[in-house]
Design an enzyme around this catalytic site. Structure first.
Site, mmCIF file in Angstrom:
data_model
loop_
_atom_site.group_PDB
_atom_site.id
_atom_site.type_symbol
_atom_site.label_atom_id
_atom_site.label_comp_id
_atom_site.label_asym_id
_atom_site.label_seq_id
_atom_site.Cartn_x
_atom_site.Cartn_y
_atom_site.Cartn_z
ATOM 1 C CD GLU A 21 -5.987 50.154 -123.657
ATOM 2 O OE1 GLU A 21 -5.691 50.781 -123.063
ATOM 3 O OE2 GLU A 21 -6.512 48.879 -123.388
ATOM 4 C CG HIS B 258 -0.825 45.014 -120.053
ATOM 5 N ND1 HIS B 258 -0.639 45.992 -120.407
ATOM 6 C CD2 HIS B 258 -2.126 44.391 -119.970
ATOM 7 C CE1 HIS B 258 -2.038 46.521 -120.601
ATOM 8 N NE2 HIS B 258 -2.569 45.449 -120.497
ATOM 9 C CD GLN C 241 6.298 27.599 -123.430
ATOM 10 O OE1 GLN C 241 6.100 27.214 -122.521
ATOM 11 N NE2 GLN C 241 7.779 27.783 -123.923
ATOM 12 C CD GLU D 200 -4.013 55.899 -126.560
ATOM 13 O OE1 GLU D 200 -3.374 56.375 -127.565
ATOM 14 O OE2 GLU D 200 -3.834 56.496 -125.705
ATOM 15 C CG HIS E 280 -4.183 44.065 -123.943
ATOM 16 N ND1 HIS E 280 -4.608 45.117 -123.244
ATOM 17 C CD2 HIS E 280 -4.712 44.089 -125.268
ATOM 18 C CE1 HIS E 280 -5.624 45.743 -123.728
ATOM 19 N NE2 HIS E 280 -5.747 45.292 -124.909
ATOM 20 C CG ASN F 4 8.754 25.814 -127.310
ATOM 21 O OD1 ASN F 4 7.480 25.660 -127.566
ATOM 22 N ND2 ASN F 4 9.381 25.617 -126.326
ATOM 23 C CG HIS G 182 2.961 26.566 -120.441
ATOM 24 N ND1 HIS G 182 2.535 26.419 -121.805
ATOM 25 C CD2 HIS G 182 3.944 25.707 -120.094
ATOM 26 C CE1 HIS G 182 3.274 25.319 -122.051
ATOM 27 N NE2 HIS G 182 4.316 25.017 -121.222
#
Length: 647
Positions: free
Chosen positions: A56, A107, A69, A78, A75, A185, A102
């Protein structure tokens, strides 16, 4: 590595079918979904179960050395973009050396800067998080811009800019923690790569099964296939490189080791773990029969961050020491001069760095309470001379504990506390942290000299199953209520904890230090008690310094004992500086969301009248949180927010 990278699906707003662009050095687990225009930089780790969908909002950018992680969702809407560090516009930008931990949700439109830490289950939406910020667990950051270098405590809800601007600064310990997560990591990334490489994983499996190639040196301990270096050291090298440090070496024969006169090895310019390991193995072969140590170098700060012996005259060291420093454990001999060359090497190392040598001693009772007595400082013509003087001090205090002190005279701090004799005559090896478990003696301003009142208070907390913590603040932070978290404290008893408190007080001399009592079941504080002020005085215990008592958390105390000296002193200090006093209250739900209500205004500048008004607000709102507000009316800003009552 079978990465599930898919083109963006055609939609009414986009039909470009963009696909992910993943750097070859990155690792993306096959159980992750990468969809659309996602640009993943060098050395990035994308762990199992993540979903990064630029279907999007797009594009997304994830900077080098960052880690995404397990269970993270990235996300974007648009509409809405953020400006990345390259000047282009993105739906989501994650900078370099950042950890998205985690179950976190990023967003877009969202920007996360370099060297950031986003904690478990935290959400960043329509926001910018500046470089070097630490966002702890279960946090919501929405519709704001977090300035660089800020710390957001767990459970915070930051939805307006005023809240964001009042956040405390990140401490050095916080930054170190975030850097450690990056190092861990990076090691995981190397391990994942190794697990998918037959030539890497088979030797390790053979070793685990007790198989070898018969050469007697088949010790393939790492993903690089090193035959001489232990896997812990190879991992350490990877951690150093991930943090941007340089790698160096030094070597010394037995005589030079005793005097601490190390010689520098050939420079290592490689930045790849495998190439560095190969260079180190060549150095070990070149200096067979000598001591060789690994150096980690912070080239910006021009200091060493690691000194680790990786070879002794009898061959490579199998395991590193517990603290990541040179292993300098002494033998069980009763005298310093017979404590083998290791103690001599340690003293030589201190002298080479310009540090001073001192001693302390304690009988069994003083050892238990951390009340060490200072011995003579030691100077001499060389290591041998100092060792002989140490021997004399140890003989003088036979049957007692004796410890060696390394002192940095420029920064006026201790760099080493090492027990070199116990009452049974044995010389013990150094603890994992490079410090002994009890602190040096301190003047009457220390925690152990604050009479039995503090000991009784600590004992009361322990008896009720509460945890012990500490906080400290300089004068500026004290005025604004922005305390820095100190270490939590555990021990075998009250004496052990008091000795550790003593060490913390000594470390933060010239600052405020307060004792924290924590109820781990209800996840709340039951005590906030100042135990040191900048003038060095330890204040007497005040049962309700933070509106909570170790003896009762329900009944309100009598008016005359409602506030301890701490609050009274704070009010007096605010009035002296011409600030106004206010109060706010909140029930548990409003406290969690930061939605405080104001109490009646306090117009008086008289200390007695102000304290009476404070008590009136507290009495009126029993069972709620109440906080003291200091207000600079000219600048129209708050200079203090201090909770004085808890439910």
């Amino acid at each position: 590595m079978a990465v599930r990278g898919l083109a963006a699906p055609p939609t009414p707003w986009s039909k470009n079918l963009a696909e992910p662009k993943i750097d070859p050095t990155a690792y993306v687990h096959s159980f992750s979904n990468i969809i659309g225009d996602v640009r993943i930089g060098a050395h990035v780790l994308v762990a199992p179960g993540t979903s990064i969908r630029a279907d999007e909002g797009s594009p997304f950018a994830i900077g080098e050395n960052s880690n995404i992680q397990d269970g993270v969702v990235i996300h974007g809407l648009e509409e809405g973009r953020v400006k990345g560090d390259d000047g282009q516009y993105y739906s989501v930008w994650v900078g370099k050396n950042s950890s998205i931990t985690h179950m976190a949700l990023i967003h877009g439109p969202a920007y996360v800067g370099d060297n950031c830490f986003i904690g478990f289950r935290s959400t960043v939406f329509n926001a910018r998080v500046g470089n070097g910020c630490i966002v702890m667990m279960h946090v919501l950051v929405k519709d704001v811009e977090i300035p660089p270098g800020k710390y957001i405590p767990s459970g915070s809800i930051i939805t307006n800019q005023q809240q964001a601007d009042r956040l405390p600064d990140v401490t050095e310990a916080d930054s170190s923690f975030a850097a450690d997560v990056i190092g861990v990591n990076q090691s995981l990334k190397a391990g994942y790569h190794c697990s998918e490489n037959a030539s890497c994983i088979h030797p390790i499996r053979n070793e685990a099964a007790g198989l070898g190639n018969g050469s007697g040196r088949d010790r393939s301990n790492s993903s690089t296939g090193s035959a001489n270096l232990a896997s812990e050291i190879v991992q350490q090298i990877g951690d150093l490189l991930a943090k941007g440090y340089k790698i160096g070496t030094e070597h010394a024969d037995a005589r030079r080791f005793r005097t601490g006169s190390w010689r520098s090895g050939a420079p290592i310019t490689a930045k790849n773990t495998g190439e560095v390991v190969a260079a180190l193995e060549a150095c070990l072969r070149e200096h067979t029969g000598e001591y060789v140590r690994l150096l980690g170098i912070d080239s910006k700060a021009k200091r060493r961050v690691l000194e680790e012996i990786i070879q002794r005259p009898d061959g490579p060291v199998a395991q590193k020491s517990g603290n990541g420093k040179v292993s300098t454990a002494t033998t069980a001999s009763g005298s310093a001069s017979s404590a083998s060359s290791d103690l001599g090497g340690q003293i030589g190392d201190l002298l080479a760095k310009g540090f001073k040598i001192g001693t302390e001693h304690a009988d069994a009772r003083r050892f238990r309470t951390g009340s060490w007595r200072s011995g003579p400082s030691i100077s001499g013509s060389g290591v041998g001379d100092i060792l002989s003087k140490l021997d004399a001090i140890i003989s003088e205090h036979s049957g007692e504990y004796v410890r060696l002190i390394g002192i940095d005279p420029k920064n006026k701090r201790r760099v080493l506390e090492e027990i070199i004799q116990r009452p049974d005559g044995k010389v013990v090896s150094k603890s994992g942290s490079g410090k002994v478990s009890v602190s040096a003696s301190a003047p009457a301003s220390s925690a152990t000299s604050s009479s039995s009142a503090l000991g009784q208070q600590v004992g009361d907390l322990l008896a009720k199953g509460f945890k012990i913590g500490t906080e400290y603040a300089d004068a500026r932070r004290f005025r604004t209520g922005s305390w820095n978290s100190g270490p939590s404290i555990s021990g075998s008893g009250v004496g052990d904890i008091l000795s550790k408190l003593d060490a913390i007080i000594s470390e933060h001399s010239g600052e405020y230090v307060r004792l924290i009592g924590i109820d781990p079941k209800n996840k709340r504080r039951v005590l906030e008690e100042i135990i040191q002020r900048p003038d060095g005085k330890v204040v007497k215990t005040a049962p309700a310094a933070a509106g909570a008592s170790t003896s009762s958390t329900s009944a309100a105390p009598a008016p005359q004992s409602k506030f301890g000296n701490t609050v009274t002193d704070q009010v007096r200090d605010l009035l002296t500086k011409g600030y106004k006093i206010g109060t706010e209250h909140a029930d548990a739900r409003r406290f969690r969301t930061g939605s405080w209500h104001s109490c009646s205004p306090i117009q008086s500048n008289n200390i007695s009248e102000v304290m009476a008004a404070l008590e009136g607000c507290v009495n009126e709102h029993r069972g709620e949180y109440v906080r003291l507000i200091g207000i600079d009316s000219k600048a129209k800003r708050r200079v203090l927010e201090e909770i004085i009552q808890r439910p």
